[in-house]
Enzyme design. Structure first.
Site, PDB file in Angstrom:
ATOM      1  N   GLY A 196       5.593   5.353  -5.598  1.00  0.00           N
ATOM      2  CA  GLY A 196       4.741   4.341  -4.953  1.00  0.00           C
ATOM      3  C   GLY A 196       3.379   4.275  -5.618  1.00  0.00           C
ATOM      4  CG  LEU A 227       2.164   0.063  -9.688  1.00  0.00           C
ATOM      5  CD1 LEU A 227       3.248  -0.897 -10.154  1.00  0.00           C
ATOM      6  CD2 LEU A 227       0.909  -0.133 -10.524  1.00  0.00           C
ATOM      7  N   GLY A 228       0.409   1.464  -5.338  1.00  0.00           N
ATOM      8  CA  GLY A 228      -0.268   1.162  -4.077  1.00  0.00           C
ATOM      9  C   GLY A 228      -1.757   1.478  -4.171  1.00  0.00           C
ATOM     10  CB  ILE A 285      10.378  -0.857  -6.295  1.00  0.00           C
ATOM     11  CG1 ILE A 285       9.420  -1.208  -5.150  1.00  0.00           C
ATOM     12  CG2 ILE A 285      11.172   0.392  -5.980  1.00  0.00           C
ATOM     13  CD1 ILE A 285      10.126  -1.647  -3.875  1.00  0.00           C
ATOM     14  CE1 TYR A 329       2.262   5.193   7.006  1.00  0.00           C
ATOM     15  CE2 TYR A 329       0.547   5.116   8.679  1.00  0.00           C
ATOM     16  CZ  TYR A 329       0.951   5.404   7.399  1.00  0.00           C
ATOM     17  OH  TYR A 329       0.047   5.899   6.492  1.00  0.00           O
TER      18      TYR A 329
HETATM   19  C1  AKB Z   1      -2.815   2.402   8.328  1.00  0.00           C
HETATM   20  O1  AKB Z   1      -3.764   1.812   8.864  1.00  0.00           O
HETATM   21  O2  AKB Z   1      -1.631   2.224   8.642  1.00  0.00           O
HETATM   22  C2  AKB Z   1      -3.130   3.422   7.265  1.00  0.00           C
HETATM   23  C3  AKB Z   1      -3.238   4.792   7.828  1.00  0.00           C
HETATM   24  C4  AKB Z   1      -4.315   5.127   8.770  1.00  0.00           C
HETATM   25  O3  AKB Z   1      -2.440   5.630   7.514  1.00  0.00           O
HETATM   26  N1  AKB Z   1      -4.347   3.076   6.599  1.00  0.00           N
END
Ligand code: AKB
Length: 322
Positions: free
Chosen positions: A14, A16-17, A41, A149
């Site tokens: 990852g 290029l993030g 990718i 996430y």
């Molecule tokens: C997000 O806002 O999802 C990210 C993080 C705090 O991990 N910047």
């Protein structure tokens, strides 16, 4: 494999993030460009490219064979896994977030464990949830995040502990706050407003529709501190690490406070607010995090405060945009 390689041989996924573009260049300056394999990718573009050129490979971390091939052919002894779908995009596309964040990380664990490479995967303040103590959040406390996430980050932290204890894998992780930078844009995070506000200040003198309420406090950090923190943990002596995942705190502020900081330099700057679904994500995250364990075990200190960050952001973005 470790004993044959003098310099670390690092694979960055990852790359290029937002963080990867800057991390790869710094690692290349430190270890030699030929020792850092960037992967992603997508193609490097004008908006996301490396300041220091070097080897690049297509690696989709959902395909375990592609990670194996990169690690073996490059003889990587360290993997830094950055590919991830951030909090806001993850809530809009939960299947993709689960696939990329959890399955991609599982593949990295399996490959690093098999080939004896160490593995660093950043975690996030998103790994905390509404039941977490919100102020000066400690490393060890109730987490129970509500976003896809955040859930994947807790999963990674726990898998990392398991692989470390049961298999001896050298796994390391940092809970990063919102990262502010001017080189490459982030995508799909809840903290992204704190970057966009600088762009809009310079382009329009007015930040419209700030998607969080003016008093929403979140932990944040300037990119240079973040890159230094990642490399300091990467290089820390294993025997000094009392835990595998560390909070990495720096500053914390609200939209109103970053607006006031910009106004010191641009007195005519204006802001208005239109909170959206990201408000309910921010409301479940800490307002500040305690990084005393990182300080004690490997000497972590941040450098940039809010006004110093505002000065460098405005100075560099002016050069970039005009
Ligand atoms: C997000 O806002 O999802 C990210 C993080 C705090 O991990 N910047």
């Amino acid at each position: 494999m470790h004993s044959l390689c003098k310099s670390p041989r690092v694979l960055v996924t990852g790359s290029l993030g937002q963080i990867g573009t800057e991390l790869v260049s710094t690692l290349r300056m430190k270890y030699g460009a030929e020792n850092v394999l960037a992967s992603d990718i997508k193609f490097p573009t004008e908006k996301a490219k490396f300041d220091v050129e070097g080897p690049f490979k297509y690696v989709n971390t959902n395909n375990i064979e592609q990670i194996k091939e990169a690690v073996v052919n490059f003889r990587a002894n360290k993997v830094i896994h950055l590919s991830s779908i951030l909090s806001a995009t993850g809530e809009q596309n939960p299947d993709l977030a689960m696939e990329v964040n959890s399955h991609g990380a599982e593949n990295c664990f399996k490959v690093c464990n098999y080939y004896g490479a160490s593995l660093l995967i950043p975690s996030s303040i998103a790994a905390f949830g509404p039941e977490t103590p919100r102020h000066n959040t400690p490393d060890l406390c109730i987490q129970r995040p509500l976003t896809m996430y955040g859930i994947s980050k807790v999963y990674i932290e726990l898998l990392g502990n398991w692989y470390n204890q049961k298999k001896g894998l050298d796994f390391r992780s940092l809970r990063l706050p919102g990262i502010i930078s001017w080189k490459a844009l982030p995508g799909g995070g809840t903290t992204d407003y704190a970057i966009d506000i600088y762009y809009q200040a310079l382009k329009k003198g007015h930040y419209t529709n700030c998607f969080l309420k003016k008093d929403t406090r979140m932990p944040m950090m300037y990119m240079d501190d973040c890159i230094r923190g990642i490399i300091e943990l990467l290089e820390a002596k294993n025997e000094n690490l009392k835990q595998r995942t560390y909070n990495l705190g720096a500053i914390d502020f609200t939209p109103e406070e970053i607006y006031e900081s910009i106004k010191k330099v641009m007195p005519k700057f204006k802001i208005d607010y239109k909170p959206d679904f990201r408000q309910s994500i921010a409301d479940t995250w800490p307002t500040s995090i305690d990084s005393s364990c990182a300080k004690k075990d490997w000497g972590w200190e941040h450098d940039y405060d809010l006004d110093k960050m505002t000065d460098v952001m405005l100075m560099n973005l002016k050069k970039k945009l005009f």
